[in-house]
Design a protein around this motif. Structure first.
Motif, PDB file in Angstrom:
ATOM      1  N   UNK A 642       0.853  -1.180   0.000  1.00 12.83           N
ATOM      2  CA  UNK A 642       0.000   0.000   0.000  1.00 12.83           C
ATOM      3  C   UNK A 642       0.898   1.242   0.000  1.00 12.83           C
ATOM      4  N   UNK A 644       0.383   4.245   0.439  1.00 15.45           N
ATOM      5  CA  UNK A 644       0.115   5.287   1.432  1.00 15.45           C
ATOM      6  C   UNK A 644       0.438   4.847   2.859  1.00 15.45           C
ATOM      7  N   UNK A 645       0.214   3.560   3.151  1.00 16.62           N
ATOM      8  CA  UNK A 645       0.386   3.126   4.543  1.00 16.62           C
ATOM      9  C   UNK A 645       1.567   2.181   4.744  1.00 16.62           C
ATOM     10  N   UNK A 646       2.068   1.614   3.671  1.00 12.55           N
ATOM     11  CA  UNK A 646       3.162   0.649   3.823  1.00 12.55           C
ATOM     12  C   UNK A 646       2.693  -0.755   4.146  1.00 12.55           C
ATOM     13  N   UNK A 647       1.404  -0.926   4.222  1.00 12.52           N
ATOM     14  CA  UNK A 647       0.866  -2.248   4.544  1.00 12.52           C
ATOM     15  C   UNK A 647       1.121  -3.215   3.385  1.00 12.52           C
ATOM     16  N   UNK A 703       0.900  -7.828  21.971  1.00  7.53           N
ATOM     17  CA  UNK A 703       1.990  -7.105  21.310  1.00  7.53           C
ATOM     18  C   UNK A 703       2.707  -7.961  20.274  1.00  7.53           C
ATOM     19  N   UNK A 704       2.821  -9.243  20.577  1.00  7.21           N
ATOM     20  CA  UNK A 704       3.566 -10.137  19.700  1.00  7.21           C
ATOM     21  C   UNK A 704       2.580 -10.720  18.689  1.00  7.21           C
ATOM     22  N   UNK A 705       2.772 -10.352  17.425  1.00  7.01           N
ATOM     23  CA  UNK A 705       1.750 -10.664  16.420  1.00  7.01           C
ATOM     24  C   UNK A 705       1.960 -12.046  15.816  1.00  7.01           C
ATOM     25  N   UNK A 711      -4.928 -13.360   7.490  1.00  6.77           N
ATOM     26  CA  UNK A 711      -3.846 -12.573   6.885  1.00  6.77           C
ATOM     27  C   UNK A 711      -3.418 -13.131   5.519  1.00  6.77           C
ATOM     28  N   UNK A 768       4.238  -2.139   8.657  1.00  3.96           N
ATOM     29  CA  UNK A 768       3.798  -1.068   7.767  1.00  3.96           C
ATOM     30  C   UNK A 768       4.606   0.215   7.962  1.00  3.96           C
ATOM     31  N   UNK A 769       4.872   0.555   9.205  1.00  3.17           N
ATOM     32  CA  UNK A 769       5.591   1.817   9.424  1.00  3.17           C
ATOM     33  C   UNK A 769       6.978   1.776   8.796  1.00  3.17           C
ATOM     34  N   UNK A 772       6.588   2.116   5.118  1.00  4.72           N
ATOM     35  CA  UNK A 772       6.162   3.488   4.820  1.00  4.72           C
ATOM     36  C   UNK A 772       7.348   4.441   4.902  1.00  4.72           C
ATOM     37  N   UNK A 773       8.145   4.280   5.956  1.00  7.39           N
ATOM     38  CA  UNK A 773       9.301   5.174   6.112  1.00  7.39           C
ATOM     39  C   UNK A 773      10.286   4.994   4.961  1.00  7.39           C
TER      40      UNK A 773
ATOM     41  N   UNK B 188      -4.616  -3.785  14.706  1.00  5.50           N
ATOM     42  CA  UNK B 188      -3.272  -4.202  15.116  1.00  5.50           C
ATOM     43  C   UNK B 188      -3.137  -5.695  14.826  1.00  5.50           C
ATOM     44  N   UNK B 189      -2.032  -6.105  14.201  1.00  8.45           N
ATOM     45  CA  UNK B 189      -1.949  -7.516  13.810  1.00  8.45           C
ATOM     46  C   UNK B 189      -1.908  -8.476  15.005  1.00  8.45           C
ATOM     47  N   UNK B 190      -1.502  -7.996  16.152  1.00  6.35           N
ATOM     48  CA  UNK B 190      -1.480  -8.878  17.323  1.00  6.35           C
ATOM     49  C   UNK B 190      -2.821  -8.841  18.045  1.00  6.35           C
ATOM     50  N   UNK B 267       3.800   8.118  12.658  1.00  3.99           N
ATOM     51  CA  UNK B 267       3.083   7.216  11.755  1.00  3.99           C
ATOM     52  C   UNK B 267       1.589   7.217  12.067  1.00  3.99           C
ATOM     53  N   UNK B 270       0.046  10.139  10.483  1.00  2.00           N
ATOM     54  CA  UNK B 270      -0.093   9.875   9.055  1.00  2.00           C
ATOM     55  C   UNK B 270      -1.282   8.942   8.783  1.00  2.00           C
ATOM     56  N   UNK B 271      -1.357   7.869   9.577  1.00  2.00           N
ATOM     57  CA  UNK B 271      -2.465   6.915   9.384  1.00  2.00           C
ATOM     58  C   UNK B 271      -3.817   7.569   9.628  1.00  2.00           C
ATOM     59  N   UNK B 278      -9.760   7.725   3.540  1.00  2.00           N
ATOM     60  CA  UNK B 278     -10.379   6.504   3.013  1.00  2.00           C
ATOM     61  C   UNK B 278     -11.805   6.322   3.529  1.00  2.00           C
TER      62      UNK B 278
END
Lengths: 782, 285
Positions: A642, A644-647, A703-705, A711, A768-769, A772-773, B188-190, B267, B270-271, B278
């Protein structure tokens, strides 16, 4: 009998597992059983000045409290079982409970035993510990520096070992037309099987026998090591791995907890259970990866690769876990050139101790890291010389007629047809069309990418003499006993210890194929040291190539004896008999036959056996493979970033794997799917993060994905089947291919998508960040 | 992952629950669906001495239309909200958001009241509550009162809910006929919580110009908030791609963005802009 080899039978283990009838370690209930819990250090590095357990002892229901000092000298330390040779390896002591110093957040300090699992947890909180905090070090390069905090006595600069293989002189790189140099960080990962670790121990004071049920991928290794740690002879120690809810490598290691449960059960003369909770799991069960790879790849402008040189600085955590030293060295280093003809290669590995959770094998163990760097490097090389990533692979892949192939680091690849797998994968996409679409999309500000991974891995661990030569403190052969009962039903005892991979099904298919007996009549017995003579367990995609081969050989031996009995019964010579459809058939005399079951009954009745043939029908094999096996394949990932978002959005994923002959395509495909998911987890989402104080800040599922089904697109999988000459089944292993292949396929695809932004490389996970960066930087510089 | 010991009482009415709360002197927590409270107790972020289970008080559940508002009982589950015909007809953005909360298990057990009273800064519903100008009906020792969504979310896990009071229902303003709305979320993916979530409700007058715009944003700051500057900038203009691009940058105006392992403040800002664009673009169709 239909041909069961190659049939997608549904997994026989699934009905019990998916209807809640599994029997896991935590399901075990014994009369009078106590519960143990371990107090764990909240500090990454500290001296224990004082521990006061008096308040915990007074809690009603608490039976006992032990500290490290209470156990010192009464049980052995937890050993390392892989002593990499010629590496000056140091093995600092790992006490089951820390005695005076803690070295990572999660290091055990004291334990409480109580009548129930609630009381034991409450009582833990009443233990008062006074710490003197010490400066921690969490990064391996920092830990090596002079003046860095030292974890252990006798381990200067925290360097546990320094290992080298191969040599490439500087001048090769100095003179090369093209040299690519790149640093990759293989981030730290946290294996998370559905079932956390657990152990139950029961001691019989009358006989001196102990049984330990635990979440093990290798109960005989657990018995071997625990016997030494606890001082109980193997004759009196039984280790059972009941249903095990996934391991992914983290249940290979022998941990302090299993030993503690055994110690306490013997000391208190009562059964004891310990079950790790998920929070504990995040900090105390071994992590995976965490290697800094500095890679140099030399070659010519025409795309010929000439030399590879790697320095791997590996973070081993606070103590050397059971197999830890082997992962960044043998399992990583020797396969580093991958499937390419690279005439010269050298690997140097520095294993470093830090104030973090110990690392050890995680699905693929060394080979994902090896594959990642070479698959990334070859893309970078292609980019540098302006060659298509597909072309450079075609040019350098080992050709079919070059097998067996000796790689530059001494491995002999058994067999392969790498181009066939690549071509088959290419048939599943339309490469030229994709490149056109990519071009068009870029004009519209959409960023599509394609990534290839043409991998080879080392599996079927392994020849025992090689195991010895590389410092593994065990053998790597496998045992099988095939016991045909009087009724013709068969029990198969395997030293492999499947824990979710499906071998209760696939092993039965091997036996069914060999002996013509229906699968339903075959029981696969595993995971119990009292029922199985010996075994080295399940890891390294060895179960089918080694354990399965042992079963096949034992079946041949059963058949050999059965044939003698059949010939005697039919009054013909053995050479007149064919074995087909589960019966011995006299050639050319239709109807003159005797079924395998009838022969079995005769073998047991023993009323009329041929001269010199003993009663019963049972055979054993202790099979030691002559070489490793080398599965290979091509994975291709198509995705969109993406703008715009880096996704990263995965669009298409193609996997062609060659594990040799496929016994059960459904089971094999399941292994590939799971592997891909775990590998992409590393590429895009997962990463264990410590702060500078050594606190794990990615310590929960919040936190840990972990990757989730939503997905992913539907995977498109296929197999090619190139038999291995190494073992009688020709099989190569499929358990880790997905994890090994998918990570670089995805990262290559992301980097391909980001080409308009001048991006050459990004560190995983590609959040994504981060993406994006990288795009923002590209936009600024454009 | 085992909570500290606690006492448990089941209340059969709101009045009883309030009395129990008072009697516990600040030691008690209300248990509804348990999907915010229990995880926190398991990791001992909170260890209440007493749980008062209000989960079976029947009158706290259900959805009804009252004039131009939709009243949702505090114990109504996310699943019920997502599937409810009244909600889907009169406040589809609420159903849309409810269907994206957590996973199936969470939606089957988690409650609207529990979710909003918990006030997680990354929760989905607060964005919708703000965009639909929700009113929170609370009952305490001194009787009932109504609190505006605008002043309800004070900080992470902090609300204006008075002591010893129970959130009994939430009423959402039904957008005017012809209004368009949506909830767009980056999970959030987690955790599945919103890294950013944008609830947008836009009405257009007969002249084709926006006459009312409400944008609730969650996940990016200390609490969910109304993007008032962006809302103001929309009013009086025709909703077009051009307008959307102009106003979206205002969506994080005046807000301090949160930062964590997954997304920095930069970020998130930005999002917020991208997701506001969107979300609003969805309303163009």
């Amino acid at each position: 009998m239909p041909n069961v080899f190659g049939t997608p039978l549904k997994r026989r283990e699934d009905p019990r597992l998916i209807t809640g009838k599994g029997n896991f370690t935590d399901d075990i209930q014994l009369p009078g059983m106590l519960y143990m819990a371990v107090l764990r250090s909240p500090h990454a590095h500290a001296r224990i000045k004082r521990i006061d357990v008096s308040a915990a002892r007074q809690v009603p229901g608490v039976v006992a409290v032990y500290t490290g000092k209470d156990l010192e000298g009464k049980m052995g330390t937890i050993p390392t079982a892989w002593l990499v040779p010629d590496s000056d390896i140091k093995t600092p002591p790992h006490h089951a409970l820390a005695v005076d110093q803690v070295r990572y957040v999660g290091d055990g300090i004291a334990l409480v035993v109580a009548e129930d699992r609630y009381t034991v947890r409450d009582a833990l909180e009443l233990i008062d510990v006074e710490y003197e905090e010490l400066p921690p070090v969490v990064n391996q390069e920092e830990a090596m520096k002079d003046g860095a905090p030292q974890l252990h006595e006798g381990v200067p600069n925290n360097i546990a070992f320094h290992w080298k293989a191969g040599e490439v002189p500087d001048e090769v790189f100095d003179r090369a037309e093209v040299v690519i140099r790149r640093r990759f960080y293989q981030q730290r990962l946290i294996p998370n099987p559905m079932e956390t670790r657990a152990a139950v121990a029961q001691y019989n004071p009358s006989s001196g026998e102990m049984t330990i049920w635990c979440t093990s991928q290798n109960p005989h290794i657990h018995r071997f090591i625990l016997s030494g740690v606890l001082g109980i002879p193997e004759t009196k120690l039984q280790v059972v791995a009941p249903d095990v809810g996934g391991g992914f490598g983290c249940k290979i290691a022998v941990y302090p907890d299993e030993a503690l449960v055994g110690y306490v059960a013997r000391d208190l003369r009562r059964p004891v259970k310990w079950t790790e909770d998920r929070r504990e799991h995040f900090t105390t069960t071994t992590h995976g990866r965490d290697m800094i790879l500095d890679v140099e790849l030399a070659g010519k402008r025409d795309g010929t690769l000439t030399a590879l040189r790697i320095k791997n600085t590996a973070n081993l955590g606070a103590y050397l876990s059971t197999a830890a030293p082997g992962v960044p060295t043998i399992l990583f280093g020797l396969i580093a050139p991958g499937p390419y003809k690279i005439p010269k290669a050298a690997v140097e590995v520095i294993g470093v101790l830090t104030n973090t959770t110990p690392t050890d094998a995680y699905r693929g163990a060394g080979r994902p890291e090896a594959t990642y760097q070479i698959e990334r490097m070859i893309d970078l090389f292609a980019d540098e010389i302006g060659m298509d990533p597909l072309e450079i692979r075609r040019k350098n892949l080992i050709r079919e007629d070059e097998f067996p192939f000796d790689n530059a680091l001494g491995l002999q690849y058994d067999s392969g047809n790498y181009h066939r797998a690549l071509n088959k994968a290419l048939e599943m996409i339309n490469y030229d069309q994709f490149r056109k679409e990519q071009e068009e999309a870029r004009k519209k500000g959409r960023y599509l990418g394609i990534g290839f991974s043409t991998y080879v891995e080392i599996c079927g661990l392994g020849p025992s003499k090689v195991a010895g030569a590389v410092g593994f403190q065990g053998g790597l052969w496998e045992s099988a006993t095939v016991r045909v009962h009087p009724s013709g039903k068969i029990s198969v005892f395997t030293g492999a210890s499947p824990h979710g991979q499906g071998e209760e099904t696939t092993f039965a298919q091997i036996v069914s194929q060999k002996l013509g007996v229906p699968v339903e009549d075959i029981e696969i017995v595993h995971g119990d040291t009292n029922r199985i003579s010996m075994g080295w367990g399940t890891y390294g995609s060895r179960t089918t190539p080694v354990g399965g081969s042992a079963i096949a050989i034992a079946c041949d031996r059963v058949l050999e004896k059965a044939k003698k009995i059949a010939a005697h019964a039919l009054e013909v010579s053995e050479s007149d008999l064919d074995f087909e459809d589960g019966a011995f058939q006299v050639q050319g005399v239709p109807g003159k036959k005797i079924t395998f079951q009838e022969v079995t009954l005769q073998a047991y009745l023993a009323w009329n056996l041929p001269e010199g043939v003993e009663p019963s029908l049972e055979a054993q094999s202790f099979y030691d493979p002559a070489n490793f096996v080398y599965p290979f394949g091509t994975h291709i990932c198509i995705l969109e970033v993406d703008g715009e978002t880096g996704e990263v959005k995965l669009k298409k994923y193609v996997a062609v794997d060659d594990p040799g002959p496929v016994i059960n395509p459904m089971v094999a495909e399941g292994q590939v799917h799971g592997g891909i998911v775990q590998g992409i987890g590393q590429a895009l989402w997962e990463g264990a993060v410590y702060d500078e104080n050594g606190q794990l800040i990615s310590g929960t599922f919040m936190d840990y994905a972990m990757p989730k089904a939503r997905f992913f697109p539907a995977f498109e999988t296929a197999f090619t089947e190139t038999p291995s000459p190494v073992n009688p089944l020709g099989v190569k292993g499929i358990g880790e291919t997905g994890t090994i292949a998918s990570t670089p396929a995805v990262v290559n695809a992301v980097v391909d998508a980001l080409k308009p932004f001048g991006v050459k490389d990004l560190d995983m996970p590609l959040t994504p960040e981060k993406v994006w960066k990288a795009m923002q930087k590209g936009r600024r510089e454009a | 992952m085992i909570p500290s010991a606690f006492d448990y009482t089941r209340a059969t009415s709101v009045e009883e629950a309030v009395k129990l709360l008072q009697a516990a002197g600040g030691e008690a927590k209300l248990l509804a669906g348990g999907h915010s409270l229990l995880p926190m107790m398991k990791i001992k972020l909170t260890s209440p001495g007493k749980l008062i289970d209000i989960g079976r008080i029947k009158e706290l559940s259900g959805i009804r239309k009252e004039g131009n508002r939709l009243v949702v009982g505090a114990l109504t589950t996310h699943r019920q909200v997502a599937a409810d015909p009244l909600v889907r007809k009169y406040a589809p953005v609420l159903a849309e958001a409810a269907s994206q909360i957590g996973d199936i298990q969470v939606r089957n057990r988690g409650t609207v009241g529990g979710n909003l009273a918990h006030a997680d800064p990354a929760s989905d519903l607060p964005a919708v509550a703000l965009a639909l100008e929700a009113e929170f009906e609370v009952q305490g020792p001194d009787g009932k009162e109504t609190l505006d969504a605008g002043g309800f979310f004070l900080g992470p896990l902090i609300t204006a809910l008075p002591e010893n009071s129970i959130l009994t229902s939430v009423s959402f303003a039904i957008p005017p006929e012809g209004a368009k709305s949506t909830y767009l979320k980056y999970p959030h993916p987690a955790s599945g919580y919103a890294v950013v979530g944008v609830a947008a409700v836009v009405s257009t007058g007969p002249d084709g110009m926006v006459n009312d715009a409400r944008i609730g944003i969650t996940g990016v700051a200390d609490t969910a908030y109304r993007a008032e500057e962006a809302e103001r900038a929309l009013v009086g203009k025709k909703l077009s791609e051009q307008t959307i691009l102009e106003v979206a940058a205002l969506a994080s105006e005046g807000q301090e963005m949160a930062s964590d392992l997954f997304a920095s403040a930069e970020y998130r800002r930005h999002l917020t802009r991208v997701y506001t664009i969107r979300a609003l673009k969805r309303l163009l169709i």
